[in-house]
Motif scaffolding. Structure first.
Motif, PDB file in Angstrom:
ATOM      1  N   LEU A 225       0.410  -1.623   0.092  1.00 22.45           N
ATOM      2  CA  LEU A 225       0.077   0.063  -0.218  1.00 22.45           C
ATOM      3  C   LEU A 225       0.630   1.047  -0.065  1.00 22.45           C
ATOM      4  CD1 LEU A 225      -2.700  -1.003   2.765  1.00 22.45           C
ATOM      5  CD2 LEU A 225      -3.315  -0.720   0.022  1.00 22.45           C
ATOM      6  N   PHE A 226       2.109   1.486   0.359  1.00 22.19           N
ATOM      7  CA  PHE A 226       3.073   2.209   0.780  1.00 22.19           C
ATOM      8  C   PHE A 226       3.235   2.255  -0.764  1.00 22.19           C
ATOM      9  CE2 PHE A 226       7.108   4.084   0.868  1.00 22.19           C
ATOM     10  CZ  PHE A 226       6.352   5.132   1.978  1.00 22.19           C
ATOM     11  N   GLU A 227       3.934   1.289  -1.099  1.00 24.29           N
ATOM     12  CA  GLU A 227       4.480   2.167  -2.595  1.00 24.29           C
ATOM     13  C   GLU A 227       3.324   2.195  -3.511  1.00 24.29           C
ATOM     14  OE1 GLU A 227       7.830   1.257  -3.943  1.00 24.29           O
ATOM     15  OE2 GLU A 227       8.011   0.791  -1.775  1.00 24.29           O
ATOM     16  N   ILE A 228       2.182   1.802  -3.529  1.00 24.81           N
ATOM     17  CA  ILE A 228       1.496   2.410  -4.666  1.00 24.81           C
ATOM     18  C   ILE A 228       1.086   3.646  -3.781  1.00 24.81           C
ATOM     19  CG2 ILE A 228      -1.645   2.294  -4.838  1.00 24.81           C
ATOM     20  CD1 ILE A 228      -1.577  -0.996  -4.219  1.00 24.81           C
ATOM     21  N   ALA A 229       0.862   4.502  -2.577  1.00 27.83           N
ATOM     22  CA  ALA A 229       0.984   5.484  -2.242  1.00 27.83           C
ATOM     23  C   ALA A 229       2.080   6.295  -3.058  1.00 27.83           C
ATOM     24  CB  ALA A 229       0.594   5.831  -0.480  1.00 27.83           C
ATOM     25  N   ALA A 230       3.011   6.075  -2.469  1.00 29.22           N
ATOM     26  CA  ALA A 230       4.351   6.864  -3.428  1.00 29.22           C
ATOM     27  C   ALA A 230       3.749   7.077  -4.805  1.00 29.22           C
ATOM     28  CB  ALA A 230       5.400   5.743  -3.034  1.00 29.22           C
ATOM     29  N   LEU A 231       3.319   5.891  -5.434  1.00 27.51           N
ATOM     30  CA  LEU A 231       3.177   6.166  -7.370  1.00 27.51           C
ATOM     31  C   LEU A 231       1.947   7.052  -7.277  1.00 27.51           C
ATOM     32  CD1 LEU A 231       3.724   4.771  -9.669  1.00 27.51           C
ATOM     33  CD2 LEU A 231       2.017   2.920  -9.679  1.00 27.51           C
ATOM     34  N   LEU A 232       1.008   7.134  -6.177  1.00 27.93           N
ATOM     35  CA  LEU A 232      -0.192   8.338  -6.636  1.00 27.93           C
ATOM     36  C   LEU A 232       1.180   9.779  -6.183  1.00 27.93           C
ATOM     37  CD1 LEU A 232      -2.701   6.214  -4.549  1.00 27.93           C
ATOM     38  CD2 LEU A 232      -2.472   6.747  -7.369  1.00 27.93           C
ATOM     39  N   ALA A 233       1.539   9.786  -5.803  1.00 25.86           N
ATOM     40  CA  ALA A 233       2.012  10.561  -5.594  1.00 25.86           C
ATOM     41  C   ALA A 233       3.067  11.092  -6.221  1.00 25.86           C
ATOM     42  CB  ALA A 233       2.936  10.862  -4.339  1.00 25.86           C
ATOM     43  N   PHE A 234       3.654  10.646  -7.275  1.00 28.82           N
ATOM     44  CA  PHE A 234       4.862  10.534  -8.083  1.00 28.82           C
ATOM     45  C   PHE A 234       3.896  11.583  -9.478  1.00 28.82           C
ATOM     46  CE2 PHE A 234       6.056   9.280 -12.287  1.00 28.82           C
ATOM     47  CZ  PHE A 234       7.307   9.801 -11.981  1.00 28.82           C
ATOM     48  N   PHE A 235       2.623  10.320  -9.577  1.00 30.84           N
ATOM     49  CA  PHE A 235       1.776  10.971 -10.895  1.00 30.84           C
ATOM     50  C   PHE A 235       1.283  12.235 -10.550  1.00 30.84           C
ATOM     51  CE2 PHE A 235       1.355   5.911 -11.861  1.00 30.84           C
ATOM     52  CZ  PHE A 235       2.107   5.927 -13.406  1.00 30.84           C
ATOM     53  N   ASN A 236       0.842  12.514  -8.961  1.00 29.22           N
ATOM     54  CA  ASN A 236       0.321  13.414  -8.863  1.00 29.22           C
ATOM     55  C   ASN A 236       0.961  14.765  -9.098  1.00 29.22           C
ATOM     56  OD1 ASN A 236      -1.187  15.723  -7.632  1.00 29.22           O
ATOM     57  ND2 ASN A 236      -0.110  15.503  -5.614  1.00 29.22           N
ATOM     58  N   ASP A 237       2.777  14.774  -8.472  1.00 29.19           N
ATOM     59  CA  ASP A 237       3.954  15.770  -8.249  1.00 29.19           C
ATOM     60  C   ASP A 237       4.274  15.975  -9.895  1.00 29.19           C
ATOM     61  OD1 ASP A 237       3.994  15.710  -5.993  1.00 29.19           O
ATOM     62  OD2 ASP A 237       5.122  15.033  -5.954  1.00 29.19           O
TER      63      ASP A 237
END
Length: 274
Positions: A225-237
């Motif tokens: 779940l943390f990796e998914i959150a990091a991926l979502l943060a990458f796309f958002n940035d």
């Protein structure tokens, strides 16, 4: 709104929340038997639970009033779950008038994701409860019978459900902080190893049994779940980076332009709210 009006509104909403909790606890008292059957099922699936009768699992109480307080505790927990839409709405109705539209949208997003994540974590904990119990009860000698009290077993199960449910909220906080501009994806990527180590360390300490299986059952899904959150943060940035910067053509010592009309409109809106 004057201070006394705020206090009256808070009092009314507290009364409604307490009434909802009481009604939910009464319903929970009536639903005690089927709920208790579900809670004790992980223990009853183990062969070590057949202490008195080989065909029936056994849990013990060590006090006169233990059975009553057990039923009361479970009834209150059921009541809090059943009445959660009421008291959560009362909290939201008291806080929402002081929030901006953007803050309300973030709150809807947070609650919409927090509730399913908590229940998924609790469901995973329920599935793994018997595995942790089997590991520790497996060390009992053949000529020794474990006398598991109801209080100790219930505390173990509830702790597992809460720890798993709350831990599954961690990636959601990462996403919310990124959306708010507090935590960037680059910072998440730099501290990724430390975060994963911290997740495993927390799983080892927070789980009541602290056995390797339960620790991995909590840590591995949380890392995913943390990796998914990091991926979502990458796309958002990356999405934010594509937006044109209105101050890109300005020099460092040049004053930025001010939209006075927009500022005046915001001030008038704030005055009307007051």
């Amino acid at each position: 709104m004057p201070l006394m009006e705020h206090l009256r509104e808070l009092r009314n909403r507290l009364i409604k929340s307490i009434l909802a909790l009481v009604i939910g606890a009464i319903i929970g008292w009536l639903l005690f038997d089927p709920v208790w059957d579900v809670l004790k099922q992980p223990y009853c699936s183990l062969p070590q639970s057949r202490v008195v009768d080989k065909d029936q699992c056994s849990l013990f109480v060590n006090g006169i009033f233990s059975s009553f307080f057990l039923k009361l505790k479970i009834s209150c927990i059921i009541g809090a779950v059943i009445s959660s839409p009421v008291w959560l709405y009362q909290i939201w109705a008291f806080v929402a008038p002081g929030l901006y539209q953007k803050e309300r949208r973030w709150t809807y997003t947070f609650m919409g994701a927090a509730v399913p994540l908590f229940f998924i974590g609790s469901a995973l904990a329920y599935v793994t409860v018997d595995k942790g119990l089997a590991i520790f009860l497996g060390f009992v000698a053949d000529d020794v019978k474990p006398l598991i009290t109801v209080d100790s077993y219930l505390s173990y199960v509830l702790t597992m459900l809460l720890v798993f449910g709350l831990t599954f909220e961690l990636p959601l906080f990462v996403v919310i902080l990124n959306l708010a501009g507090v935590l960037s994806s680059s910072r998440i990527r730099k501290s990724q190893r430390v975060a994963i180590f911290g997740i495993f360390a927390f799983a080892a300490v927070a789980t009541p049994s602290a056995d390797p299986f339960t620790m991995l059952a909590l840590a591995l899904p949380t890392v995913v779940l943390f990796e998914i959150a990091a991926l979502l943060a990458f796309f958002n940035d990356r999405r934010k980076a594509r937006r044109p910067d209105p101050y890109a053509d300005l020099a460092d010592d040049e004053a930025s332009p001010l939209d006075l009309d927009a500022i005046d409109a915001e001030l008038e809106k704030g005055d009307s709210r007051a």
